[in-house]
Design a protein around this motif. Structure first.
Motif, PDB file in Angstrom:
ATOM      1  N   ASP A  40      33.147 -17.913  -9.599  1.00 52.39           N
ATOM      2  CA  ASP A  40      34.304 -18.052  -8.705  1.00 52.39           C
ATOM      3  C   ASP A  40      35.030 -19.387  -8.828  1.00 52.39           C
ATOM      4  OD1 ASP A  40      32.487 -19.796  -7.603  1.00 52.39           O
ATOM      5  OD2 ASP A  40      32.438 -18.851  -5.611  1.00 52.39           O
ATOM      6  N   ASN A  41      34.826 -20.105  -9.960  1.00 55.46           N
ATOM      7  CA  ASN A  41      35.506 -21.397 -10.122  1.00 55.46           C
ATOM      8  C   ASN A  41      35.618 -21.747 -11.593  1.00 55.46           C
ATOM      9  OD1 ASN A  41      33.261 -23.611 -10.880  1.00 55.46           O
ATOM     10  ND2 ASN A  41      32.347 -22.090  -9.508  1.00 55.46           N
ATOM     11  N   GLY A  42      36.516 -22.702 -11.871  1.00 49.58           N
ATOM     12  CA  GLY A  42      36.630 -23.233 -13.216  1.00 49.58           C
ATOM     13  C   GLY A  42      37.903 -22.849 -13.945  1.00 49.58           C
ATOM     14  N   ILE A  43      38.093 -23.463 -15.094  1.00 48.18           N
ATOM     15  CA  ILE A  43      39.300 -23.287 -15.908  1.00 48.18           C
ATOM     16  C   ILE A  43      39.406 -21.859 -16.431  1.00 48.18           C
ATOM     17  CG2 ILE A  43      40.398 -24.011 -18.071  1.00 48.18           C
ATOM     18  CD1 ILE A  43      39.061 -26.801 -17.574  1.00 48.18           C
TER      19      ILE A  43
ATOM     20  N   ASP B 109      32.824 -25.023 -19.690  1.00 44.83           N
ATOM     21  CA  ASP B 109      33.449 -24.734 -18.401  1.00 44.83           C
ATOM     22  C   ASP B 109      32.706 -23.594 -17.697  1.00 44.83           C
ATOM     23  OD1 ASP B 109      35.771 -24.882 -16.434  1.00 44.83           O
ATOM     24  OD2 ASP B 109      35.864 -22.796 -17.090  1.00 44.83           O
ATOM     25  N   LEU B 110      32.336 -22.568 -18.434  1.00 44.92           N
ATOM     26  CA  LEU B 110      31.594 -21.459 -17.838  1.00 44.92           C
ATOM     27  C   LEU B 110      30.165 -21.875 -17.485  1.00 44.92           C
ATOM     28  CD1 LEU B 110      33.005 -18.648 -20.121  1.00 44.92           C
ATOM     29  CD2 LEU B 110      33.371 -18.865 -17.653  1.00 44.92           C
ATOM     30  N   GLU B 111      29.606 -22.799 -18.265  1.00 44.90           N
ATOM     31  CA  GLU B 111      28.312 -23.390 -17.903  1.00 44.90           C
ATOM     32  C   GLU B 111      28.412 -24.098 -16.549  1.00 44.90           C
ATOM     33  OE1 GLU B 111      25.565 -27.212 -19.215  1.00 44.90           O
ATOM     34  OE2 GLU B 111      27.102 -26.476 -20.600  1.00 44.90           O
ATOM     35  N   GLY B 112      29.537 -24.817 -16.343  1.00 45.65           N
ATOM     36  CA  GLY B 112      29.740 -25.500 -15.078  1.00 45.65           C
ATOM     37  C   GLY B 112      29.809 -24.542 -13.908  1.00 45.65           C
ATOM     38  N   ALA B 113      30.467 -23.407 -14.113  1.00 47.64           N
ATOM     39  CA  ALA B 113      30.578 -22.416 -13.046  1.00 47.64           C
ATOM     40  C   ALA B 113      29.254 -21.696 -12.805  1.00 47.64           C
ATOM     41  CB  ALA B 113      31.666 -21.405 -13.399  1.00 47.64           C
ATOM     42  N   TYR B 114      28.475 -21.499 -13.869  1.00 45.41           N
ATOM     43  CA  TYR B 114      27.245 -20.708 -13.821  1.00 45.41           C
ATOM     44  C   TYR B 114      26.040 -21.545 -13.375  1.00 45.41           C
ATOM     45  CZ  TYR B 114      23.640 -17.538 -15.784  1.00 45.41           C
ATOM     46  OH  TYR B 114      22.574 -16.702 -15.990  1.00 45.41           O
ATOM     47  N   LEU B 115      25.914 -22.762 -13.943  1.00 50.00           N
ATOM     48  CA  LEU B 115      24.727 -23.583 -13.708  1.00 50.00           C
ATOM     49  C   LEU B 115      25.034 -24.955 -13.120  1.00 50.00           C
ATOM     50  CD1 LEU B 115      22.887 -22.711 -17.043  1.00 50.00           C
ATOM     51  CD2 LEU B 115      22.404 -21.776 -14.761  1.00 50.00           C
ATOM     52  N   GLY B 116      26.322 -25.262 -12.953  1.00 49.30           N
ATOM     53  CA  GLY B 116      26.688 -26.536 -12.337  1.00 49.30           C
ATOM     54  C   GLY B 116      26.621 -27.731 -13.254  1.00 49.30           C
ATOM     55  N   THR B 117      26.507 -27.475 -14.561  1.00 49.94           N
ATOM     56  CA  THR B 117      26.417 -28.567 -15.530  1.00 49.94           C
ATOM     57  C   THR B 117      27.411 -28.366 -16.669  1.00 49.94           C
ATOM     58  OG1 THR B 117      24.733 -27.418 -16.853  1.00 49.94           O
ATOM     59  CG2 THR B 117      23.953 -28.877 -15.086  1.00 49.94           C
TER      60      THR B 117
ATOM     61  N   ASN C 220      41.322 -29.358 -10.585  1.00 47.85           N
ATOM     62  CA  ASN C 220      42.758 -29.658 -10.674  1.00 47.85           C
ATOM     63  C   ASN C 220      43.460 -28.805 -11.717  1.00 47.85           C
ATOM     64  OD1 ASN C 220      43.187 -31.602  -8.619  1.00 47.85           O
ATOM     65  ND2 ASN C 220      42.166 -33.156  -9.860  1.00 47.85           N
ATOM     66  N   PHE C 221      42.789 -28.539 -12.838  1.00 51.07           N
ATOM     67  CA  PHE C 221      43.431 -27.651 -13.815  1.00 51.07           C
ATOM     68  C   PHE C 221      43.544 -26.237 -13.252  1.00 51.07           C
ATOM     69  CE2 PHE C 221      44.082 -25.039 -17.545  1.00 51.07           C
ATOM     70  CZ  PHE C 221      45.041 -25.773 -18.220  1.00 51.07           C
ATOM     71  N   SER C 222      42.549 -25.823 -12.501  1.00 50.10           N
ATOM     72  CA  SER C 222      42.618 -24.504 -11.862  1.00 50.10           C
ATOM     73  C   SER C 222      43.815 -24.424 -10.915  1.00 50.10           C
ATOM     74  CB  SER C 222      41.322 -24.227 -11.090  1.00 50.10           C
ATOM     75  OG  SER C 222      40.238 -24.087 -11.984  1.00 50.10           O
ATOM     76  N   LYS C 223      44.106 -25.522 -10.223  1.00 53.49           N
ATOM     77  CA  LYS C 223      45.281 -25.542  -9.349  1.00 53.49           C
ATOM     78  C   LYS C 223      46.559 -25.340 -10.155  1.00 53.49           C
ATOM     79  CE  LYS C 223      43.379 -28.692  -5.830  1.00 53.49           C
ATOM     80  NZ  LYS C 223      43.520 -30.054  -5.241  1.00 53.49           N
TER      81      LYS C 223
ATOM     82  N   PHE D  24      31.147 -11.124 -17.814  1.00 49.34           N
ATOM     83  CA  PHE D  24      30.229 -12.171 -17.335  1.00 49.34           C
ATOM     84  C   PHE D  24      30.696 -12.708 -15.989  1.00 49.34           C
ATOM     85  CE2 PHE D  24      29.662 -16.838 -17.082  1.00 49.34           C
ATOM     86  CZ  PHE D  24      28.279 -16.906 -16.978  1.00 49.34           C
ATOM     87  N   ILE D  25      31.988 -13.005 -15.876  1.00 48.75           N
ATOM     88  CA  ILE D  25      32.545 -13.522 -14.623  1.00 48.75           C
ATOM     89  C   ILE D  25      32.322 -12.526 -13.489  1.00 48.75           C
ATOM     90  CG2 ILE D  25      34.746 -14.010 -13.459  1.00 48.75           C
ATOM     91  CD1 ILE D  25      35.646 -15.406 -16.044  1.00 48.75           C
ATOM     92  N   GLU D  26      32.544 -11.266 -13.780  1.00 49.46           N
ATOM     93  CA  GLU D  26      32.388 -10.232 -12.752  1.00 49.46           C
ATOM     94  C   GLU D  26      30.924 -10.040 -12.362  1.00 49.46           C
ATOM     95  OE1 GLU D  26      33.186  -5.414 -12.210  1.00 49.46           O
ATOM     96  OE2 GLU D  26      33.905  -6.481 -13.994  1.00 49.46           O
ATOM     97  N   GLU D  27      30.045  -9.909 -13.339  1.00 45.06           N
ATOM     98  CA  GLU D  27      28.654  -9.588 -13.050  1.00 45.06           C
ATOM     99  C   GLU D  27      27.887 -10.764 -12.446  1.00 45.06           C
ATOM    100  OE1 GLU D  27      27.301  -6.688 -13.225  1.00 45.06           O
ATOM    101  OE2 GLU D  27      29.011  -5.641 -14.133  1.00 45.06           O
ATOM    102  N   GLU D  28      28.262 -11.978 -12.833  1.00 44.40           N
ATOM    103  CA  GLU D  28      27.549 -13.160 -12.325  1.00 44.40           C
ATOM    104  C   GLU D  28      28.269 -13.811 -11.140  1.00 44.40           C
ATOM    105  OE1 GLU D  28      24.602 -14.099 -13.116  1.00 44.40           O
ATOM    106  OE2 GLU D  28      24.314 -12.676 -14.777  1.00 44.40           O
TER     107      GLU D  28
END
Length: 363
Positions: free
Chosen positions: A240-243, A190-198, A167-170, A233-237
């Motif tokens: 595609d989601n998150g704040i 937040d980047l942990e959530g995008a990278y590892l789902g936690t 929702n914040f991304s929206k 990091f976003i580019e290389e890994e």
């Protein structure tokens, strides 16, 4: 239809203003030090009589010093004072010393006299916030349509739930976020959530802990530092989601400030307190609305830099709106106790808040 309150300029023809003396000015005796009896600023519009004219301090924050320079009133933090700066002297606020603080400065459209006694004016968990949500949604629409500058201050709890992140991304994607202020933890989790789902090792969808999940945030941080930047990091890994991803993709400026507790920190985190403060201040100077969520100290810090008004480029004076979102009504009260008297508290968790706001905006 949202309508901004009208600014009420003081009537300087009144005798209390016309007969008032000029404000006293004394030079700063040395760098970072004001003369005795200096005037400390507040969150309200303040006028100073210099050379027979009342001058408004157009860019202010509380607990600072007023300096007259090149025909204008500048507001400086003590650390930015320089020897010889002409500092305003006086501790009255009623124009009697050439200093006038103007707290009742906005005329709310359609406002009515409430009388002197009424119930339920505190903002607690018993408050019905549906009206606040409607107002906030209309305010955000107004800001987007009229070039407002909406600053969001986020704590790490904003990254713990997949729905809150989405929702914040929206909000970012749809132009309701002008700048993000946060700390190392919000960005890391937040980047942990995008990278590892936690987030802190807990699944952001199911809230189930992952095996060895306590490594996840430091593994994420370590990988980002190896790449040298969040964007790399976003580019290389292929994030595609998150704040943080949404802010980077939409080129929304982020100010990440460090603390004593930080792991790492991330490459973009300001490690020097005053450098970070100046970076926050650069956005607060433009802010027309500030919304702090789930971070008491960071929101208070931002609140202490935020006045109740903003002077726009065309000279119009408008209010700055300030919201504090937290599960504890104590948090909102503490913000007021620290001087941000105009801040409005909404007592709820960030997941429900963001769902209500995005739902109201229809995004």
């Amino acid at each position: 239809m949202f309508e901004l309150p009208r600014y009420k300029t003081p009537d300087f023809t009144l005798s209390c203003f016309a007969d008032a003396p000029d404000a006293r000015l004394l030079p700063s005796p040395r760098d970072k030090s004001a003369p005795d009896g200096f005037h400390a600023t507040s969150i309200y519009p303040e006028y100073f009589k210099i050379g027979g004219k009342w001058l408004l301090a157009e860019d202010t924050r509380m607990d600072c010093v007023s300096v007259y320079e090149n025909g204008k009133i500048l507001v400086k933090e003590f650390r930015n004072l320089r020897e010889g700066d002409m500092v305003v002297i006086g501790r009255t606020e009623d124009a009697s010393e050439g200093i006038y603080v103007h707290p009742d400065c906005f005329e709310v459209p359609g406002a009515k006299d409430k009388g002197t006694f009424f119930f339920r004016q505190s903002r607690t968990r018993e408050t019905a916030f549906s009206y606040d949500y409607r107002n906030l949604v209309e305010l955000l629409k107004y800001e987007k349509e009229n070039g407002g500058y909406v600053v969001w201050v986020l704590g790490p709890a904003c990254s713990f739930d997949a729905g809150a992140r989405e929702n914040f991304s929206k909000l970012v994607d749809n132009g309701y976020v002008s700048a993000l202020l946060a700390g190392n933890a919000l960005a890391t989790h937040d980047l942990e959530g995008a990278y590892l789902g936690t987030a802190l090792g807990q699944d952001i969808h199911t809230q189930e802990p992952h095996f060895n999940g306590h490594y996840n945030h430091i593994d994420t941080l370590n990988k980002i530092n190896r790449y040298g930047s969040i964007s790399r990091f976003i580019e290389e890994e292929n994030i595609d989601n998150g704040i943080i991803y949404s802010c980077v993709r939409n080129k929304v400026p982020m100010v990440l400030n460090g603390s004593f507790r930080d792991d790492g920190p991330l490459p973009e985190v300001f490690e020097h307190t005053y450098v970070g403060q100046d970076a926050i201040r650069s956005h607060v100077r433009k802010a027309t609305t500030v919304i702090g969520m789930a971070t008491v100290l960071h929101t208070i810090a931002t609140g202490n830099m935020t006045p109740v008004y903003r002077v726009l480029e065309d000279g119009t004076i408008r209010p700055v709106y300030f919201y504090m979102v937290d599960t504890s009504d104590f948090a909102a009260s503490k913000l007021g106790d620290r001087g941000s008297l105009s801040a409005k508290g909404i007592v709820t968790n960030v997941q429900d808040f963001l769902k209500n706001v995005t739902g109201g905006l229809g995004i």
